[in-house]
Scaffold this motif. Structure first.
Motif, PDB file in Angstrom:
ATOM      1  N   ASN A  20       0.840  -1.191   0.000  1.00 48.51           N
ATOM      2  CA  ASN A  20       0.000   0.000   0.000  1.00 48.51           C
ATOM      3  C   ASN A  20       0.883   1.252   0.000  1.00 48.51           C
ATOM      4  N   TRP A  40       4.285   4.671  -5.112  1.00 52.19           N
ATOM      5  CA  TRP A  40       3.277   4.382  -6.139  1.00 52.19           C
ATOM      6  C   TRP A  40       3.182   2.890  -6.436  1.00 52.19           C
ATOM      7  N   SER A  41       2.036   2.511  -6.973  1.00 50.74           N
ATOM      8  CA  SER A  41       1.788   1.117  -7.329  1.00 50.74           C
ATOM      9  C   SER A  41       0.752   1.076  -8.448  1.00 50.74           C
ATOM     10  N   ARG A  46      -6.053  -1.048 -10.597  1.00 48.09           N
ATOM     11  CA  ARG A  46      -6.025   0.265  -9.960  1.00 48.09           C
ATOM     12  C   ARG A  46      -4.638   0.886  -9.956  1.00 48.09           C
ATOM     13  N   ARG A  48      -2.440   3.423  -7.540  1.00 44.73           N
ATOM     14  CA  ARG A  48      -2.375   3.979  -6.193  1.00 44.73           C
ATOM     15  C   ARG A  48      -1.077   4.757  -6.035  1.00 44.73           C
ATOM     16  N   GLY A 103     -12.631   6.510  -7.681  1.00 45.64           N
ATOM     17  CA  GLY A 103     -11.406   6.582  -6.894  1.00 45.64           C
ATOM     18  C   GLY A 103     -11.596   7.529  -5.731  1.00 45.64           C
ATOM     19  N   ARG A 106      -7.078  10.234   0.257  1.00 43.08           N
ATOM     20  CA  ARG A 106      -7.089  10.080   1.704  1.00 43.08           C
ATOM     21  C   ARG A 106      -5.922  10.873   2.270  1.00 43.08           C
ATOM     22  N   GLY A 124      -2.869  10.424  -0.055  1.00 43.34           N
ATOM     23  CA  GLY A 124      -2.908   9.235  -0.888  1.00 43.34           C
ATOM     24  C   GLY A 124      -3.982   9.348  -1.955  1.00 43.34           C
ATOM     25  N   GLU A 126      -6.129   6.920  -5.018  1.00 41.10           N
ATOM     26  CA  GLU A 126      -6.434   5.626  -5.647  1.00 41.10           C
ATOM     27  C   GLU A 126      -7.415   5.854  -6.775  1.00 41.10           C
ATOM     28  N   THR A 128      -9.573   3.747  -9.853  1.00 40.89           N
ATOM     29  CA  THR A 128      -9.993   2.445 -10.375  1.00 40.89           C
ATOM     30  C   THR A 128      -9.840   2.424 -11.891  1.00 40.89           C
TER      31      THR A 128
END
Length: 240
Positions: A20, A40-41, A46, A48, A103, A106, A124, A126, A128
Protein backbone atom coordinates in the motif's frame (compact mmCIF):
# COMPACT_ATOMS: atom_id res chain seq x y z
CA UNK A 1 2.93 0.82 -20.81
CA UNK A 2 5.77 2.84 -19.30
CA UNK A 3 7.50 1.04 -16.46
CA UNK A 4 9.03 3.82 -14.36
CA UNK A 5 7.27 7.19 -13.96
CA UNK A 6 9.21 10.40 -14.48
CA UNK A 7 8.42 12.99 -11.83
CA UNK A 8 9.11 16.74 -11.75
CA UNK A 9 12.24 18.08 -10.04
CA UNK A 10 12.08 17.92 -6.22
CA UNK A 11 9.83 14.86 -6.45
CA UNK A 12 11.18 11.33 -6.16
CA UNK A 13 9.47 8.01 -6.78
CA UNK A 14 9.37 4.88 -4.66
CA UNK A 15 7.85 1.77 -6.25
CA UNK A 16 5.61 0.05 -3.70
CA UNK A 17 4.93 -3.11 -5.69
CA UNK A 18 1.86 -4.86 -4.26
CA UNK A 19 2.18 -2.97 -0.94
CA UNK A 20 0.00 0.00 0.00
CA UNK A 21 1.72 3.25 -1.11
CA UNK A 22 -0.19 5.27 1.50
CA UNK A 23 1.13 3.12 4.34
CA UNK A 24 4.65 3.25 2.92
CA UNK A 25 4.56 7.03 2.48
CA UNK A 26 3.33 7.54 6.05
CA UNK A 27 6.10 5.25 7.35
CA UNK A 28 8.72 7.11 5.33
CA UNK A 29 7.36 10.46 6.56
CA UNK A 30 7.62 9.35 10.17
CA UNK A 31 11.22 8.34 9.49
CA UNK A 32 11.96 11.87 8.30
CA UNK A 33 12.09 11.46 4.52
CA UNK A 34 12.21 14.61 2.42
CA UNK A 35 9.02 16.17 1.14
CA UNK A 36 8.16 15.26 -2.44
CA UNK A 37 8.48 11.49 -2.08
CA UNK A 38 5.80 9.70 -4.11
CA UNK A 39 5.20 6.05 -3.32
CA UNK A 40 3.28 4.38 -6.14
CA UNK A 41 1.79 1.12 -7.33
CA UNK A 42 0.06 0.06 -10.55
CA UNK A 43 -1.98 -3.09 -11.14
CA UNK A 44 -4.46 -3.94 -13.92
CA UNK A 45 -7.30 -2.90 -11.61
CA UNK A 46 -6.03 0.26 -9.96
CA UNK A 47 -3.47 3.02 -9.70
CA UNK A 48 -2.37 3.98 -6.19
CA UNK A 49 0.05 6.65 -5.03
CA UNK A 50 0.83 8.82 -2.02
CA UNK A 51 2.87 11.98 -1.67
CA UNK A 52 4.75 13.24 1.39
CA UNK A 53 4.38 16.94 2.16
CA UNK A 54 6.18 19.08 4.75
CA UNK A 55 3.85 21.98 5.60
CA UNK A 56 5.15 25.13 7.22
CA UNK A 57 1.77 26.28 8.53
CA UNK A 58 -0.63 25.00 11.23
CA UNK A 59 -2.61 21.91 10.28
CA UNK A 60 -5.86 23.80 9.65
CA UNK A 61 -4.16 25.76 6.88
CA UNK A 62 -1.88 22.94 5.74
CA UNK A 63 -4.89 20.77 4.85
CA UNK A 64 -5.09 22.83 1.65
CA UNK A 65 -2.46 20.39 0.40
CA UNK A 66 -5.18 17.72 0.32
CA UNK A 67 -7.28 19.98 -1.90
CA UNK A 68 -4.28 20.74 -4.13
CA UNK A 69 -3.75 17.01 -4.69
CA UNK A 70 -7.41 16.54 -5.56
CA UNK A 71 -7.48 19.42 -8.01
CA UNK A 72 -4.20 18.13 -9.44
CA UNK A 73 -5.85 14.76 -10.13
CA UNK A 74 -8.89 16.39 -11.74
CA UNK A 75 -6.66 18.54 -13.93
CA UNK A 76 -4.56 15.52 -14.92
CA UNK A 77 -7.59 13.44 -15.85
CA UNK A 78 -9.23 16.40 -17.54
CA UNK A 79 -6.25 16.68 -19.87
CA UNK A 80 -6.17 12.95 -20.70
CA UNK A 81 -9.73 11.60 -20.80
CA UNK A 82 -12.16 12.22 -23.69
CA UNK A 83 -13.57 15.77 -23.54
CA UNK A 84 -17.11 14.55 -22.86
CA UNK A 85 -15.97 12.83 -19.63
CA UNK A 86 -16.93 14.84 -16.55
CA UNK A 87 -14.49 14.69 -13.62
CA UNK A 88 -15.63 15.98 -10.22
CA UNK A 89 -14.38 15.89 -6.63
CA UNK A 90 -16.25 15.04 -3.45
CA UNK A 91 -15.41 17.23 -0.45
CA UNK A 92 -14.35 14.10 1.45
CA UNK A 93 -11.92 13.04 -1.28
CA UNK A 94 -13.97 11.01 -3.75
CA UNK A 95 -13.04 11.17 -7.44
CA UNK A 96 -16.04 10.93 -9.76
CA UNK A 97 -16.20 10.16 -13.46
CA UNK A 98 -19.54 11.06 -15.05
CA UNK A 99 -21.07 11.19 -11.58
CA UNK A 100 -19.93 7.77 -10.31
CA UNK A 101 -17.11 6.94 -7.89
CA UNK A 102 -13.90 6.02 -9.69
CA UNK A 103 -11.41 6.58 -6.89
CA UNK A 104 -10.60 8.62 -3.82
CA UNK A 105 -8.02 10.60 -1.94
CA UNK A 106 -7.09 10.08 1.70
CA UNK A 107 -4.92 12.00 4.14
CA UNK A 108 -2.89 11.56 7.30
CA UNK A 109 -0.65 13.89 9.28
CA UNK A 110 1.78 13.89 12.18
CA UNK A 111 -0.81 15.66 14.36
CA UNK A 112 -4.56 16.12 14.46
CA UNK A 113 -4.34 19.43 16.33
CA UNK A 114 -5.54 22.12 13.88
CA UNK A 115 -3.38 24.77 15.60
CA UNK A 116 -0.16 22.72 15.51
CA UNK A 117 2.27 22.67 12.59
CA UNK A 118 2.57 19.04 11.43
CA UNK A 119 6.01 17.58 10.79
CA UNK A 120 4.50 15.86 7.76
CA UNK A 121 1.30 15.40 5.82
CA UNK A 122 0.64 12.52 3.42
CA UNK A 123 -2.03 12.54 0.72
CA UNK A 124 -2.91 9.23 -0.89
CA UNK A 125 -4.70 8.68 -4.18
CA UNK A 126 -6.43 5.63 -5.65
CA UNK A 127 -7.98 5.41 -9.09
CA UNK A 128 -9.99 2.44 -10.37
CA UNK A 129 -8.73 1.42 -13.81
CA UNK A 130 -11.04 -1.56 -14.33
CA UNK A 131 -13.76 -3.32 -12.38
CA UNK A 132 -13.27 -6.91 -11.17
CA UNK A 133 -14.07 -9.54 -13.83
CA UNK A 134 -16.98 -10.87 -11.76
CA UNK A 135 -18.57 -7.43 -11.44
CA UNK A 136 -21.54 -7.15 -13.78
CA UNK A 137 -21.89 -3.75 -15.50
CA UNK A 138 -24.61 -1.80 -13.72
CA UNK A 139 -24.48 -3.95 -10.58
CA UNK A 140 -23.13 -0.96 -8.63
CA UNK A 141 -24.44 2.14 -10.42
CA UNK A 142 -22.50 4.53 -8.17
CA UNK A 143 -19.18 2.82 -8.96
CA UNK A 144 -17.24 2.98 -12.17
CA UNK A 145 -13.75 2.64 -13.63
CA UNK A 146 -11.75 4.30 -16.36
CA UNK A 147 -12.38 1.46 -18.79
CA UNK A 148 -16.13 1.76 -18.17
CA UNK A 149 -16.02 5.42 -19.18
CA UNK A 150 -14.14 5.00 -22.45
CA UNK A 151 -10.74 5.71 -20.90
CA UNK A 152 -9.35 2.18 -20.76
CA UNK A 153 -6.58 2.97 -23.22
CA UNK A 154 -4.87 5.47 -20.93
CA UNK A 155 -1.48 4.50 -19.55
CA UNK A 156 -1.81 4.68 -15.74
CA UNK A 157 1.82 5.73 -15.42
CA UNK A 158 1.08 8.71 -17.65
CA UNK A 159 -1.83 9.56 -15.33
CA UNK A 160 0.51 9.33 -12.35
CA UNK A 161 3.07 11.59 -14.00
CA UNK A 162 0.40 14.13 -14.94
CA UNK A 163 -0.98 14.06 -11.38
CA UNK A 164 2.47 14.84 -9.97
CA UNK A 165 2.96 17.78 -12.35
CA UNK A 166 -0.46 19.35 -11.82
CA UNK A 167 -0.31 18.77 -8.07
CA UNK A 168 3.10 20.42 -7.82
CA UNK A 169 1.76 23.49 -9.61
CA UNK A 170 -1.10 23.83 -7.13
CA UNK A 171 1.10 23.11 -4.10
CA UNK A 172 3.33 25.98 -5.18
CA UNK A 173 0.36 28.36 -5.27
CA UNK A 174 -1.00 27.82 -1.75
CA UNK A 175 1.92 29.56 -0.05
CA UNK A 176 0.29 32.98 -0.49
CA UNK A 177 -3.23 34.37 -0.20
CA UNK A 178 -3.67 34.96 -3.93
CA UNK A 179 -2.69 31.38 -4.76
CA UNK A 180 -5.04 29.96 -2.15
CA UNK A 181 -7.84 32.06 -3.59
CA UNK A 182 -7.09 30.62 -7.05
CA UNK A 183 -7.22 27.10 -5.61
CA UNK A 184 -10.47 27.93 -3.84
CA UNK A 185 -12.10 29.09 -7.09
CA UNK A 186 -10.77 26.13 -9.06
CA UNK A 187 -11.97 23.62 -6.48
CA UNK A 188 -15.46 25.11 -6.15
CA UNK A 189 -15.88 24.72 -9.90
CA UNK A 190 -15.15 21.01 -9.56
CA UNK A 191 -16.99 20.24 -6.31
CA UNK A 192 -19.60 17.49 -6.50
CA UNK A 193 -23.10 18.49 -5.32
CA UNK A 194 -22.16 21.99 -4.23
CA UNK A 195 -25.40 23.75 -3.14
CA UNK A 196 -27.15 20.37 -3.15
CA UNK A 197 -28.07 17.78 -0.52
CA UNK A 198 -25.17 15.59 0.59
CA UNK A 199 -24.52 12.92 3.20
CA UNK A 200 -21.15 13.03 4.95
CA UNK A 201 -19.49 11.16 7.80
CA UNK A 202 -18.86 13.12 10.99
CA UNK A 203 -17.71 11.73 14.35
CA UNK A 204 -18.59 8.18 13.35
CA UNK A 205 -22.07 8.97 12.08
CA UNK A 206 -23.50 10.24 8.81
CA UNK A 207 -25.25 13.57 8.64
CA UNK A 208 -27.28 14.99 5.78
CA UNK A 209 -27.67 18.59 4.79
CA UNK A 210 -27.17 21.22 2.12
CA UNK A 211 -23.57 21.74 1.02
CA UNK A 212 -23.33 25.55 1.12
CA UNK A 213 -19.62 25.85 0.32
CA UNK A 214 -16.31 25.93 2.16
CA UNK A 215 -14.52 28.35 4.46
CA UNK A 216 -11.01 29.76 3.95
CA UNK A 217 -9.47 26.44 5.04
CA UNK A 218 -11.82 24.35 2.87
CA UNK A 219 -13.96 23.24 5.80
CA UNK A 220 -17.45 22.19 4.69
CA UNK A 221 -20.35 24.52 5.51
CA UNK A 222 -23.28 22.16 5.91
CA UNK A 223 -26.81 23.41 6.57
CA UNK A 224 -28.87 20.95 8.57
CA UNK A 225 -32.33 22.15 9.46
CA UNK A 226 -31.95 25.74 10.60
CA UNK A 227 -28.30 25.35 11.62
CA UNK A 228 -25.12 25.71 9.61
CA UNK A 229 -22.29 23.47 10.77
CA UNK A 230 -18.61 23.70 9.93
CA UNK A 231 -16.88 20.38 9.27
CA UNK A 232 -13.12 21.04 9.27
CA UNK A 233 -11.09 19.36 6.57
CA UNK A 234 -8.87 17.93 9.30
CA UNK A 235 -11.81 15.71 10.31
CA UNK A 236 -10.85 13.57 7.28
CA UNK A 237 -7.47 12.64 8.79
CA UNK A 238 -6.86 8.91 9.15
CA UNK A 239 -5.00 7.25 12.00
CA UNK A 240 -1.78 5.57 10.90
Amino acid sequence: MSQVPVFPPLMTGLAAGPANPFTIACDQAERGTDAGLIAWSVSPERLRAAIVLAPETPLASAMAGFIACGVGMQNALGALVPPETAVHLDWSGGIRLNGAHAGALRVAAATDDPSEEPDWLVVGMELTLSLPPDCEPGAFPDRTALDQEGCGGLDPVHILEAWSRHTLLWLNTIEDAEGRADLHREWEGLAWKLHDTVSVASDGTRIEGTFLGVDENFGMLLKTGGTTRLLPLSSLLEDV
